[in-house]
Design a protein around this motif. Structure first.
Motif, PDB file in Angstrom:
ATOM      1  N   PRO A 812       0.876  -1.049  -0.027  1.00 16.40           N
ATOM      2  CA  PRO A 812       0.038  -0.028   0.020  1.00 16.40           C
ATOM      3  C   PRO A 812       0.833   1.475   0.052  1.00 16.40           C
ATOM      4  N   LYS A 813       0.279   2.493  -0.323  1.00 20.62           N
ATOM      5  CA  LYS A 813       1.036   3.860  -0.651  1.00 20.62           C
ATOM      6  C   LYS A 813       0.957   4.180   0.902  1.00 20.62           C
ATOM      7  N   GLN A 899      -1.620  10.032   9.227  1.00 17.21           N
ATOM      8  CA  GLN A 899      -0.904   9.528   8.023  1.00 17.21           C
ATOM      9  C   GLN A 899      -0.655   7.952   8.125  1.00 17.21           C
ATOM     10  N   ARG A 900      -0.133   7.363   7.044  1.00 15.64           N
ATOM     11  CA  ARG A 900       0.455   6.109   7.196  1.00 15.64           C
ATOM     12  C   ARG A 900       1.973   5.856   7.040  1.00 15.64           C
ATOM     13  N   VAL A 901       2.509   5.400   7.990  1.00 16.06           N
ATOM     14  CA  VAL A 901       3.950   5.411   7.797  1.00 16.06           C
ATOM     15  C   VAL A 901       4.600   4.007   7.856  1.00 16.06           C
ATOM     16  N   ILE A 925       1.882  -5.918   8.786  1.00 10.90           N
ATOM     17  CA  ILE A 925       2.830  -6.303   8.110  1.00 10.90           C
ATOM     18  C   ILE A 925       2.795  -6.744   6.697  1.00 10.90           C
ATOM     19  N   VAL A 926       3.651  -5.706   5.589  1.00 16.15           N
ATOM     20  CA  VAL A 926       3.434  -6.020   4.130  1.00 16.15           C
ATOM     21  C   VAL A 926       4.418  -6.576   3.492  1.00 16.15           C
ATOM     22  N   ILE A 933       3.859  -9.331   0.915  1.00 17.21           N
ATOM     23  CA  ILE A 933       2.671 -10.327   1.510  1.00 17.21           C
ATOM     24  C   ILE A 933       1.449  -9.904   1.608  1.00 17.21           C
ATOM     25  N   SER A 934       0.326 -10.564   1.508  1.00 14.43           N
ATOM     26  CA  SER A 934      -0.796  -9.834   1.985  1.00 14.43           C
ATOM     27  C   SER A 934      -0.876  -9.332   3.304  1.00 14.43           C
ATOM     28  N   PRO A 935      -1.338  -8.100   3.641  1.00 17.26           N
ATOM     29  CA  PRO A 935      -1.146  -7.597   4.754  1.00 17.26           C
ATOM     30  C   PRO A 935      -1.533  -8.276   5.963  1.00 17.26           C
ATOM     31  N   VAL A 936      -0.901  -8.464   6.973  1.00 19.01           N
ATOM     32  CA  VAL A 936      -1.178  -9.298   8.303  1.00 19.01           C
ATOM     33  C   VAL A 936      -1.054  -8.203   9.375  1.00 19.01           C
ATOM     34  N   THR A 937      -2.381  -8.026   9.947  1.00 22.49           N
ATOM     35  CA  THR A 937      -2.248  -7.060  11.258  1.00 22.49           C
ATOM     36  C   THR A 937      -1.868  -7.684  12.448  1.00 22.49           C
ATOM     37  N   SER A 938      -1.236  -7.030  13.157  1.00 20.79           N
ATOM     38  CA  SER A 938      -0.768  -7.895  14.418  1.00 20.79           C
ATOM     39  C   SER A 938      -0.539  -6.589  15.588  1.00 20.79           C
TER      40      SER A 938
END
Length: 1243
Positions: A812-813, A899-901, A925-926, A933-938
């Motif tokens: 993702p941007k 923002q997204r960092v 985690i990207v 990888i497909s994003p994994v939220t943790s």
């Protein structure tokens, strides 16, 4: 004169670490040195003068002439062996001029040795003894035998080697050591057997008989000397030449295995079995003797049986191989009988090996604490003494460790039995082996439990003892119905019911004792927690009258603490002033100044007062030096050099510059504020200059020696676009240390010589030299890093980031992008720690070998804070002028709200893995190791050494400061660490940085709550995510899904390899062995350059896959290019290890272990559809992983554990991929680069 040891010891030592070419060069150097000492060197450009023959007078005058002649003969032999080795791979074999040249060299060596023997035999002039003359004659006979062997003069070859064998047999008692036994077993006997076979001598004839018939007695002087040293050796009715020989008429004709009797097919097998029976009888007689034997003496008695049984196993294998070469099919009756014989003799050999281990373990297989192996000279006296000597703690732990090594060897022997033909199909035997393994595993667990108990780790001891009890109980259940009683004193693989019952009773009592100790520890801790801090033990309050009852539960402090005590003054100045010590210089007395005249006589103060004052001053200085005055770490203004005693303590150079913190950390690069233009389709060359130097710096506030690049640590950022070419000019400005740089995660397609692994792809860049690394970044995108790959230099700061951009990267941007390194730091210079770690004991664990040093602190982006009052328990400084400590500063970074960092996390540690999390923030985690990888939220991410992860953080929390936490999973290493790092403990095993929103000042107190650092998904997501991800492992291998889908490769059988690693004791030092090999880098060479000349054919390999590189090298062959390759890595260790390569399978236990729940199905879980591709993967304890990759990159590659200490301890193998293509690739590389790189090997 010690001729045999002088020649053969040097030969064996040289060939152990090199080849015949190396040995030949060594002999040439020794020969020139000997000629210089004798002043017989032909001067440079001088006219050649033929050397005069050696005379007896010269030998009598100087024994250097003897060594000169021996070196001349040995050089000729080595030259012939070198030629033979070089041409052994020729398609037509060794023919024509080459064979003539080899025979010529061997004949010259034989003539030289024979002439020396002739001259030396003139004992009236030379003064040589009978032993000297016989040694020279034996060496000459062996040299002549080698020449006859090569010229295929078989009868004369047998005669020459027979003379050598008889003489060496006569010398066995005169010469110390096993060198004669080795030369008989490895060279002379095989040569006699082969030459006799070529001469049509029956194979049923023992070697001793062949030797007697071939030996000529015409040389009366030789016969007289032999009879003088070994009377009866040459008589037909006397003892056999050598030991263990049995006449074939007395040998057994059949052998029985598991109620099946088969005929013995070959006389050599029958002879070896007869020798085994004879040796077994001698062993039983020895053990029944009333003499008190130490465990090592009993083990030595097993050696004869082991040698005989090994001979039987070797003879069986040799006969099977010969029949197969003759084309005999597997179904032939002879082969079938030989296979049964092979299983029987190997089982017998392994059984004796286990028996030897059992007697070494001590009484009752080492179950008793005081039955540990004892080898001291006074041990027999100690056994019968009424007051046994109390052993120190370190020695007790060392003995328990010796037992564990013996139990491990026994368990491995049991595993090897399972691999014998027919064993796997014998269910009853398999059950017996399982029960026996449970018995010895219980003994191993008991020994480990006792070591933990001795180290005051009562809870660990209880768990291990319970585990041992359960194992013993399972073994007892089987042996209750299957064990047979025996009165024989000879121990072997058979475990009897009495052994099991004794261990079971002992473990039951030990279990109760451990439970009591744990209960006592719990009570003590609960009572200590209720006592006021000022309420000390009674022994410190004897001067106070008790107002209430006397507390008898707190008599003394435990463990005792070392405290200063008052002592009587000693007036050392008196002794110095009035005793004339050797070397003492007279003091210069200054001219007294005129004093005013006074009629009153001054009072005499005497030396007592002045001495007392001096003593007080000295005592204060001593107290300050010992640290009794409290904290003493301060930074001296203007201090820019290393104090002398500090430099000596660390072993580093003096006058190193001090790098300030502002220069050490390049914040702009780490925050990626570089205005880099990200684009594709326009590849270009990116050039960098690395100036490597040593300096002093304080990453956590404590000044230490570091290795820096351009004065930075982390070092300079390498930033490029995918497809670019990177060119790095590395200048080694260190005055005494070589180095290399490895580009972690970069596949080096067609540039294997740029991989930067010292000893594998190149030799180290010498001090004062430069090397340019150049490689393309095709197909790369994401986060990588570079680090030193020479010794443990990166632990002292020699590392940095690599970021490869790609507009098409599937993540993702983001609005911002930052690099975050996490790592450990040792306040001691790395080489000092490594030297101590590789010793039998270390400074931080003097009672145990192989204990890894624990870091003093944890760093985030190369910085952190440190409590200056804490003294390192890993390597406390000896010097009193250590550099300063200013407390350091935390890592901080600013972010904008909303923002997204992207945080690019990199673990650059030497030993430790971490959980990374941010208070009140979820992580997405990207990217893992350069793979989207497909994003994994943790809630956090686990990073082992060398791993990288890109996480996205949304700054959507209330503006404030939030802790970035790097937390050690304590359960991963604390149970196995026998000591505590004071620095890590003071920081609560974590480092904290600050994520600061723009609206808030950095110094404002952080807000937010600590997340769950051991389970990143959170308890609330367990149902959705399945098994909890926690502890010491990577993210579950099937959880991340690569965005660029790629199925696992199909693998041909020749591209499959199976390795396993285990920690073992080797000469009192704990080392890591992979497939029984502990790696050591080549001296003055790189495996890559040797691989180009190596013939990688299956027939050229050996059981260690060391080829011609040496036994300390293991090179796995991947011969089939552009096909899949598979590596199975098995862990036999209780610790997780990070390995450098792509996982398609994993599971508990060893690969191929059956799953108890599913019967015959193995425990391996496979993910072949779209497996995760990582370049660094964690192998869990006592588990396995399966790695697959495409063999499309010819080269010589390193496969190793990324724990720096383990890598230096030997946990390292190499992989040669597509060797034919590799040879072509190296031959077509830039000649200047190849010449420069190879020149480093000789620097």
């Amino acid at each position: 004169m010690d001729i045999t040891n002088y020649v053969l010891s040097a030969r064996n030592q040289a060939l152990l670490y090199g080849d015949y070419t190396t040995y030949h060069r060594l002999l040439v150097k020794k020969l020139h040195a000997s000629r210089r000492r004798l002043n017989v060197v032909t001067k440079n450009r001088g006219k050649f003068v033929k050397k005069q023959p050696l005379t007896p007078e010269q030998l009598a005058a100087d024994q250097e002439f003897l060594r000169l002649t021996l070196l001349t003969a040995e050089r000729a032999w080595a030259h012939a062996m070198r030629l033979k080795t070089l041409h052994s791979t020729d398609a037509k074999g060794i023919t024509g001029r080459t064979r003539s040249h080899i025979i010529s060299r061997l004949s010259k060596g034989a003539r030289t040795a024979e002439y020396l023997s002739h001259v030396l035999s003139q004992t009236s002039v030379t003064g040589a003894t009978d032993v000297d003359v016989l040694e020279a004659r034996a060496y000459a006979s062996m040299a002549r035998g080698a020449a006859d062997f090569e010229s295929q003069n078989w009868e004369r070859c047998v005669a020459s080697y027979s003379a050598a064998r008889i003489i060496y047999s006569a010398l066995i008692d005169s010469l110390k050591g096993d060198i004669i036994k080795d030369i008989l077993a490895e060279t002379i006997d095989p040569s006699i057997r082969y030459a006799a076979y070529q001469s049509n001598v029956p194979r049923t004839l023992p070697i001793s008989t062949i030797v007697r018939k071939a030996f000529t007695t015409s040389d009366e002087a030789l016969v007289a000397r032999i009879n003088k040293l070994a009377p009866g050796l040459l008589n037909q009715g006397g003892p056999e030449v050598g030991t263990g020989q049995v006449d074939v008429s007395n040998a057994p004709q059949t052998i029985t295995w598991r109620n099946r009797e088969v005929k013995i097919e070959d006389a050599s097998i029958a002879l070896a079995l007869a020798a085994t029976i004879s040796a077994t009888a001698h062993l039983a007689e020895k053990l029944r003797s009333p003499e008190l034997l130490l465990p090592k003496e009993m083990a030595a008695a097993y050696d004869e049986v082991l040698i005989a049984s090994q001979d039987a196993a070797d003879a069986t294998k040799h006969v099977i191989d010969e029949l197969r070469e003759e084309g005999v099919s597997q179904s032939d009756g002879r082969i079938q009988r030989l296979q049964v014989t092979r299983t029987a003799v190997n089982y017998q050999m392994i059984s004796w090996r286990i028996g030897r281990n059992r007697v070494l373990s001590g009484e009752h297989d080492g179950a008793l604490l005081d039955s540990a192996p004892n080898s001291t000279r006074n041990a027999k006296k100690d056994v019968s003494s009424e007051k046994p000597k109390t052993e120190p703690l370190g020695r007790k732990v060392a003995r328990l460790k010796e037992k564990v090594v013996l139990y491990d060897a026994t368990l491995q022997s049991l595993d090897s039995i399972r691999e014998l033909p027919g064993v796997a199909a014998d269910d009853e035997l398999v059950l017996q082996l399982d029960a026996t393994a449970e018995y010895f595993s219980a003994l191993k667990s008991l020994s480990i439990a006792r070591s933990r108990s001795l180290l005051d780790q009562s809870l660990n001891a209880l768990v291990l003892t319970k585990h041992a009890y359960d194992q013993c109980h399972r073994a007892a259940t089987f042996f209750a119905d299957h064990s047979a009683s025996s009165s024989s004193p000879v121990l072997n693989i058979d475990v009897h019911q009495s052994d099991i019952q004794f261990l079971h009773s002992l473990l039951n009592a030990e279990l109760q004792r451990c439970r009591a100790l744990v209960e006592i520890d719990n009570l003590r801790r609960s009572e200590e927690s209720t006592l006021p801090e000022a309420f000390g033990p009674l022994v410190h309050r004897l001067h106070d009258f008790p107002a209430e009852e006397v507390d008898l539960k707190n008599l003394v402090g435990y463990p005792p603490k070392i405290q200063p005590i008052p002592v009587k003054p000693l007036f050392f100045d008196v002794a110095w002033n009035y005793i004339d010590y050797p070397g003492k210089t007279a003091a210069v007395v200054a001219e007294p100044s005129p004093a005013p005249t006074s009629t009153a006589e001054p009072k005499k103060k005497g030396w007592f007062v002045s001495s007392a004052i001096l003593f007080v001053v000295a005592s204060l200085a001593l107290a300050l030096g010992l640290g009794l005055s409290g904290p003493r770490h301060t930074r001296l203004p203007g201090k820019t050099t290393v104090q002398d005693d500090y430099a000596d303590d660390y072993g580093i150079l003096k006058d190193l510059p001090v790098i300030p913190h502002a220069q050490l950390i390049n914040k702009e690069e780490l925050d990626l504020n570089t205005d880099f233009l990200v684009r594709s389709g326009h590849p270009r060359i990116r050039e960098y200059i690395f100036n490597i130097s040593q300096a002093l710096a304080a990453p956590d506030g404590f000044q230490k020696p570091m290795i820096l690049v351009n004065g930075q640590s982390p070092g300079p950022l390498i930033e490029a676009n995918s497809g670019d070419t990177v060119r790095i000019h590395v200048h080694n400005n260190m005055p005494e240390t070589s180095t290399t740089i490895h580009w972690h995660g970069i596949d080096q397609k067609n540039t294997t010589w740029m991989d930067g692994v010292v000893g594998v792809s190149q030799c180290g860049i010498p001090p004062g030299h430069s090397f340019t690394y150049e490689f393309r970044l095709d197909g790369h995108r994401g986060t990588f890093w570079w680090h030193a790959h020479s010794s443990i230099q990166y632990s002292d700061g020699l590392y940095g980031p690599i970021v490869v951009h790609d507009p098409d990267e599937m993540v993702p941007k983001t609005d911002d992008d930052k690099i975050v390194f996490v790592g450990d730091v040792y306040h001691t210079y790395g080489p000092i720690l490594l030297e101590s770690y590789l010793n039998a004991t270390s400074r931080w664990a003097p009672f145990e070998s192989g204990v890894e040093p624990l870091a003093d602190s944890i760093l985030l982006n190369g910085q952190n804070t440190y409590d200056c009052t804490v003294v390192s328990t890993t390597y406390p400084l000896r010097s009193t002028s250590a550099p300063g400590c200013n407390g350091g500063q935390r890592y901080t970074t600013k972010v904008h709200a909303g923002q997204r960092v992207r945080l690019r996390l990199i673990n650059a540690s030497s030993f430790l893995a971490y959980w990374l999390s941010i208070d009140n923030h979820l992580l997405s985690i990207v990217e893992l190791d350069g793979v989207e990888i497909s994003p994994v939220t943790s809630r956090g991410v686990y990073l082992n050494i060398g791993q990288r992860a890109s996480v996205l953080v949304s700054t959507n929390q209330p503006p404030g400061n939030y802790y970035i936490r790097a937390t050690l999973p304590r359960s991963c290493f604390l149970p196995y660490a026998p000591y505590t790092s004071a620095g890590l403990a003071s920081s609560e095993y974590a480092a904290k940085g600050i994520l600061s929103y723009d609206e808030v000042a950095v110094n404002v107190t952080p807000i937010g709550a600590q997340g769950n650092v051991s389970n990143p998904h959170g308890v609330q997501n367990n149902d959705a995510k399945g098994d909890i991800w926690e502890g010491c492992d990577d993210m579950p291998f099937d959880l991340p899904k690569p965005m660029r889908e790629r199925p696992a490769y199909d693998v041909p059988e020749q591209n499959k390899h199976y390795i396993e690693y285990v920690f073992r004791q080797a000469q009192d030092v704990n080392r890591i062995f992979i497939n029984k090999t502990a790696y050591t880098p080549l001296n003055d060479n790189a495996t890559l350059w040797k691989a180009v000349g190596q013939k990688f054919a299956p027939s050229e390999s050996n059981s260690y896959s060391s080829w011609n590189f040496g036994l300390n090298q293991q090179v796995l062959l991947i011969p089939s290019a552009n096909k899949g390759a598979q590596l199975v890595i098995n862990s036999r260790d209780a610790m997780e290890h990070p390995w450098h390569l792509h996982v398609v399978g994993w599971g508990p236990g060893l690969f191929g272990t059956a799953d108890e729940k599913n019967g015959s199905i193995t425990t391996t879980k496979w993910n072949l559809a779209n497996p995760m591709r990582r370049d660094t993967v964690t192998v869990p304890a006592f588990s396995h992983i399966v790695i697959r990759f495409k063999a499309d990159n010819p080269g010589l590659w390193a496969l190793h554990c990324h724990v720096a200490w383990h890598m230096e301890g030997g946990m390292f193998v190499s992989i040669v991929e597509s060797p034919d293509d590799l040879t072509t690739l190296v031959e077509t590389m830039d000649p200047a680069v190849r010449s420069l790189s190879k020149s480093f090997c000789a620097a």
